[in-house]
Scaffold this active site. Sequence first.
Site, PDB file in Angstrom:
ATOM      1  N   ASP A   1       0.827  -1.193   0.000  1.00  0.00           N
ATOM      2  CA  ASP A   1       0.000   0.000   0.000  1.00  0.00           C
ATOM      3  C   ASP A   1       0.875   1.262   0.000  1.00  0.00           C
ATOM      4  O   ASP A   1       1.759   1.419   0.850  1.00  0.00           O
ATOM      5  CB  ASP A   1      -0.893  -0.015   1.246  1.00  0.00           C
ATOM      6  CG  ASP A   1      -1.948   1.063   1.237  1.00  0.00           C
ATOM      7  OD1 ASP A   1      -2.830   1.010   0.364  1.00  0.00           O
ATOM      8  OD2 ASP A   1      -1.888   1.956   2.102  1.00  0.00           O
TER       9      ASP A   1
ATOM     10  N   GLU B   1       1.254  -0.632  -5.137  1.00  0.00           N
ATOM     11  CA  GLU B   1       0.031   0.146  -5.299  1.00  0.00           C
ATOM     12  C   GLU B   1       0.424   1.617  -5.166  1.00  0.00           C
ATOM     13  O   GLU B   1       0.341   2.209  -4.093  1.00  0.00           O
ATOM     14  CB  GLU B   1      -1.005  -0.252  -4.241  1.00  0.00           C
ATOM     15  CG  GLU B   1      -2.351   0.422  -4.395  1.00  0.00           C
ATOM     16  CD  GLU B   1      -2.551   1.622  -3.482  1.00  0.00           C
ATOM     17  OE1 GLU B   1      -3.574   2.301  -3.619  1.00  0.00           O
ATOM     18  OE2 GLU B   1      -1.684   1.884  -2.628  1.00  0.00           O
TER      19      GLU B   1
END
Length: 546
Positions: free
Chosen positions: A268, A297
């Site tokens: 993330d 990401e």
Amino acid sequence: MSALGASLLSAAAGEKDRPAAERTLLRTAARRLREADAETLSAVSTDAALAAAFADRPRASLGSVTDWLTLTVERKRAGVGSWYEFFPRSEGAVRRRDGTVRSGTFRTAIKRIPGVAGMGFDVLYLVPVHPIGQTNRKGRNNTLVTEPGDPGSPYAIGSPDGGHDALHPELGTEKDFRALLRAAQKHGLEVALDLALQASPDHPWVSEHPEWFTTLPDGTIAFAENPPKKYQDIYPLNFDNDPAGIYAEMLRIVMHWVGLGVKIFRVDNPHTKPLQFWEWLIAQVRSAEPDVVFLAEAFTRPAVMRALAAVGFQQSYSYFTWRNTKAELEEFLTSVSHETSDYMRPNLFVNTHDILTEYLQFGGRAAYRIRACIAATAAPVWGVYAGYELIENVARPGSEENIDNEKYEFKFRDWEGAEERGESLAPLLRRLNEIRRSHPALTQLRNIAFHWSDDDSVLVYSKHLDGAFTGTGRSDTVIVVANLDPHSVRETTVHLDTRIWGIQPGDGFEVEDLITGSIWTWSDHNYVRLDAFAEPVHILRVKERS
């Protein structure tokens, strides 16, 4: 010229690593060239044995030697795969009489695995499964006010129950987590875990290592922001004060989950951490466990996205979700397949728990079909977030994410009922993954070629793989023709460069629509009719001539 040729042959004959018979052949040819008559020149220049000698061992002069380079050979899942994201807490969740919800668990989530595997996915991606903080916990739709029983964002990691190496007690124990891993493996799925390196205000790190965070002049710790979004329930890490300590702790965490059997991590917001950290961490992990795969990401500037790929991330989220027109898609897919393909592998997620584009919001069922067909065929790696098959397309007003976002509450979905009623896209997703498994051309990134249509809303591309590389000896060619307008029927002519798969312009060949089973005879110019409300995309197999 004969003198130059004789000199070249003599020099080659002097190379001691050549077989003795070959050196004799070269000396003889050099001597004959010095005779310089036309007949001899012709004989030497067309000598097949001489040509073979140079083909096997070319003459190298002015050569140089470089340092040894490391070649990394990665497993197939690093470059090919179909991802399915879901929240374990929603699978098996039960609404109580008082309106609160009893969380689903790892054990109840196992019941959803056959459905995901039945759609042909390879990777089951779980959002963070760690304890969630109470301080500044977000309520439904990202509000700052919570109601009793609101579960909070799983990205606000850490509570008195533990941090990144702990499991949320409502989800279950380590034994239950291992049972989920085994069930996934039994159904041909590999579990990917979300790696979100940040902390809630209740994380043990906050009291044990306050130097790992940014303290403001008023003494408070800065919470995370990604304008216009604010994350009051999350503290970002500050790598400046104790990099050695943070590096060691992050490596420990990753290896903890690797030890439990997790070999894929969706990372993330990696662009908010130092590049040198990721280069170090990925190298350390893979030196111990070469099969570990990291997906970045990072929706950020192109240079940073590419840099993350260059330092070791095997896969990367991309701008695919926001590329919708023919011109945008051609430019984007050309870039990722040719310009950055040496080091960056795009994972074409059609949506995420945070991203619901306007195209999906207003395009209806057709838009969902179109995007899935393109994502599944344009790149070797693609993914969907749970609920895509149910056309969950209602956005929170003024935002680009689903209303009643699952990140802040439990979701209740009738998977089987929707499919029985013909409302689910599960059959299409299943067929797309079947097509991907049956066609090796779709496992390649660099082989995409764009063709032409007379309509700016009709995208045309092919993927071809020669028989020498398919593993079957037979070439594989797939043509995709997509109506990008989810609100209309399009009739146009498409123009193909058939030479790419070895057919001369004007010659006919058979194609089979892999979605409907229809068979047509095509050539390099073909009429197509694509109904957005019925079959908006042709995925065609070029049938080999017998």
